[in-house]
Design a protein around this motif. Structure first.
Motif, short mmCIF file in Angstrom:
data_model
loop_
_atom_site.label_atom_id
_atom_site.label_comp_id
_atom_site.label_asym_id
_atom_site.label_seq_id
_atom_site.Cartn_x
_atom_site.Cartn_y
_atom_site.Cartn_z
N HIS A 247 8.62 -1.65 7.51
CA HIS A 247 9.25 -0.45 7.63
C HIS A 247 9.35 0.29 6.13
O HIS A 247 9.45 -0.56 5.33
N LEU A 248 9.35 1.52 6.13
CA LEU A 248 9.73 2.30 4.96
C LEU A 248 10.26 3.82 5.31
O LEU A 248 9.79 4.09 6.25
N GLY A 249 11.39 3.86 4.70
CA GLY A 249 12.35 5.03 5.11
C GLY A 249 12.39 5.25 6.79
O GLY A 249 12.54 6.36 7.19
N GLY A 250 12.94 3.95 7.31
CA GLY A 250 13.00 3.95 8.85
C GLY A 250 11.77 4.15 9.78
O GLY A 250 12.11 3.92 11.08
N GLN A 251 10.61 4.07 9.28
CA GLN A 251 9.60 4.38 9.89
C GLN A 251 8.67 3.11 9.95
O GLN A 251 8.60 2.47 8.96
N THR A 252 7.85 2.63 10.98
CA THR A 252 7.03 1.78 10.99
C THR A 252 5.67 2.13 10.25
O THR A 252 4.87 2.89 10.62
N ILE A 253 5.22 1.54 9.16
CA ILE A 253 4.04 1.90 8.44
C ILE A 253 2.85 0.99 8.59
O ILE A 253 1.92 1.35 8.05
N SER A 254 3.26 -0.12 8.98
CA SER A 254 2.13 -1.24 8.88
C SER A 254 2.60 -2.23 9.61
O SER A 254 3.87 -2.51 10.21
N VAL A 255 1.93 -3.54 9.66
CA VAL A 255 2.24 -4.92 10.25
C VAL A 255 2.11 -6.05 9.59
O VAL A 255 0.96 -5.98 8.77
N LEU A 256 2.92 -6.97 9.53
CA LEU A 256 2.47 -8.36 8.97
C LEU A 256 2.50 -9.13 10.06
O LEU A 256 3.02 -9.55 10.75
N LEU A 257 1.11 -10.04 9.61
CA LEU A 257 0.91 -11.09 10.48
C LEU A 257 0.68 -12.59 9.92
O LEU A 257 0.02 -12.81 8.93
N PRO A 258 1.60 -13.64 10.23
CA PRO A 258 1.44 -14.84 9.52
C PRO A 258 0.23 -15.42 10.16
O PRO A 258 -0.25 -15.18 11.12
N ARG A 259 -0.42 -16.09 9.09
CA ARG A 259 -1.75 -16.72 9.55
C ARG A 259 -1.76 -17.48 10.93
O ARG A 259 -1.15 -18.41 10.91
N PRO A 260 -2.85 -16.75 11.94
CA PRO A 260 -2.67 -17.28 13.08
C PRO A 260 -3.38 -18.71 13.03
O PRO A 260 -4.26 -19.11 12.18
N ALA A 261 -3.01 -19.85 14.06
CA ALA A 261 -3.53 -20.87 13.82
C ALA A 261 -5.14 -21.17 14.17
O ALA A 261 -5.81 -21.89 13.38
N ALA A 262 -5.59 -20.10 14.64
CA ALA A 262 -7.18 -19.96 14.93
C ALA A 262 -7.90 -19.46 13.86
O ALA A 262 -9.03 -19.76 13.63
N MET A 263 -7.16 -18.98 12.83
CA MET A 263 -7.82 -18.49 11.71
C MET A 263 -8.29 -19.61 10.65
O MET A 263 -7.33 -20.22 10.24
N PRO A 264 -9.55 -19.54 10.43
CA PRO A 264 -10.11 -20.83 9.56
C PRO A 264 -9.39 -20.88 8.20
O PRO A 264 -9.09 -19.78 7.55
N ALA A 265 -9.22 -21.93 7.62
CA ALA A 265 -8.39 -22.18 6.43
C ALA A 265 -9.18 -21.77 5.32
O ALA A 265 -8.51 -21.27 4.31
N GLU A 266 -10.53 -21.48 5.37
CA GLU A 266 -11.09 -21.27 4.22
C GLU A 266 -10.93 -19.82 3.98
O GLU A 266 -11.38 -19.17 2.85
N ILE A 267 -10.61 -18.84 4.95
CA ILE A 267 -10.59 -17.46 4.65
C ILE A 267 -9.04 -17.12 4.20
O ILE A 267 -8.10 -17.69 4.72
N PRO A 268 -9.06 -16.34 2.94
CA PRO A 268 -7.79 -16.14 2.35
C PRO A 268 -7.08 -15.06 3.02
O PRO A 268 -7.66 -14.39 3.70
N PRO A 269 -5.80 -15.03 2.56
CA PRO A 269 -4.86 -13.79 3.26
C PRO A 269 -5.76 -12.50 2.88
O PRO A 269 -6.44 -12.35 1.75
N TYR A 270 -5.44 -11.53 3.87
CA TYR A 270 -6.24 -10.23 3.26
C TYR A 270 -5.45 -9.08 4.21
O TYR A 270 -4.81 -9.23 5.22
N TRP A 271 -5.75 -8.16 3.77
CA TRP A 271 -5.36 -6.91 4.60
C TRP A 271 -6.51 -6.34 5.48
O TRP A 271 -7.38 -6.02 5.16
N ASP A 272 -6.19 -6.49 6.73
CA ASP A 272 -7.01 -6.07 7.83
C ASP A 272 -6.90 -4.69 7.94
O ASP A 272 -5.79 -4.00 8.00
#
Length: 252
Positions: free
Chosen positions: A175-200
């Motif tokens: 949220h920013l200024g009371g509006q939803t502007i994006s989404v945060l996703l904790p690393r899913p279990a199915a996501m390979p460990a060798e893939i670093p965090p990233y902006w999708d």
């Protein structure tokens, strides 16, 4: 819906860096209906992608890129001050603030965990000019290994706050200024460990199944087949240059 304003501190623009911009232009043009023109931001090797005459993304030639990569840019009123805030919060500058002619001033940065993003100080270019239509930029999703440290970093830099977890993957709205502007996703279990965090990067489509069939036909690899999510049906791909992106057929 046409858009010509993005709030300071909100993700507003995306760019693809690729060693083969012509191939990328053909792929996304066929998949999303984009038309591209050279000379974006004063560079012949940079292409502006438009949807029915409205800006939606850029494709930039990067000869050293071993694989394509999408970068999400956050709109700011002062790029230099934004870089200072990023450094103070534990991030780093990957490319210094540079002029892009009438398009504005920009810098590519990394957050505390090394996740790449950019900041964009606008002049005449106000970011994505269309939303809610098939082929348009829908928004970004930060995939992170540490929700709290990401919340602390982006809160310090841009003033973002997180909503409560929801859904089976514990997504959280940003949220920013009371509006939803994006989404945060904790690393899913199915996501390979060798893939670093990233902006999708998410693009709107009318039908995820049909888009998946078209993407494969055009040379993309399916990383996640069309799947029901909290916001609609999504599918994740690597385009022919290796750039990862997601499509969303929103629930209505």
């Amino acid at each position: 819906m046409d858009t010509n304003f993005h709030e300071d501190g909100a993700p507003a623009w995306v760019e693809l860096n690729t060693a083969d911009p012509e191939a990328s232009a053909r792929f996304y043009g066929a998949l999303f209906g984009w038309t591209v023109t050279p000379g974006y931001s004063g560079k012949r090797q940079a292409l502006l992608a438009e949807l029915e005459g409205r800006p939606t993304a850029a494709i930039t030639a990067t000869a050293s890129a071993q694989r394509g990569a999408w970068t999400t840019y956050v709109q700011v009123t002062d790029a230099d001050k934004a870089v200072d805030k990023v450094r103070a919060a534990g991030g780093s500058m990957l490319t210094p603030v540079h002029d892009r002619g009438l398009a504005g001033r920009a810098a590519v940065l990394a957050d505390h965990a090394g996740t790449v993003f950019g900041v964009w100080e606008t002049v005449e270019h106000e970011g994505s000019g269309v939303s809610g239509e098939p082929g348009s930029y829908f928004g970004g999703e930060l995939i992170t290994d540490d929700v709290q440290s990401s919340a602390d970093f982006y809160g310090q830099v841009f003033g973002w706050t997180l909503g409560d977890p929801y859904g089976p993957l514990n997504r959280r709205d940003i949220h920013l200024g009371g509006q939803t502007i994006s989404v945060l996703l904790p690393r899913p279990a199915a996501m390979p460990a060798e893939i670093p965090p990233y902006w999708d990067v998410y693009f709107t489509v009318a039908d995820a199944e049909q888009t998946a069939e078209a993407a494969v036909r055009l040379g993309a690899a399916v990383l996640m087949p069309p799947t029901a999510s909290d916001h609609g049906h999504i599918a994740v791909f690597a385009d022919p240059t290796g750039a990862v992106f997601t499509v969303l057929a929103p629930s209505h």
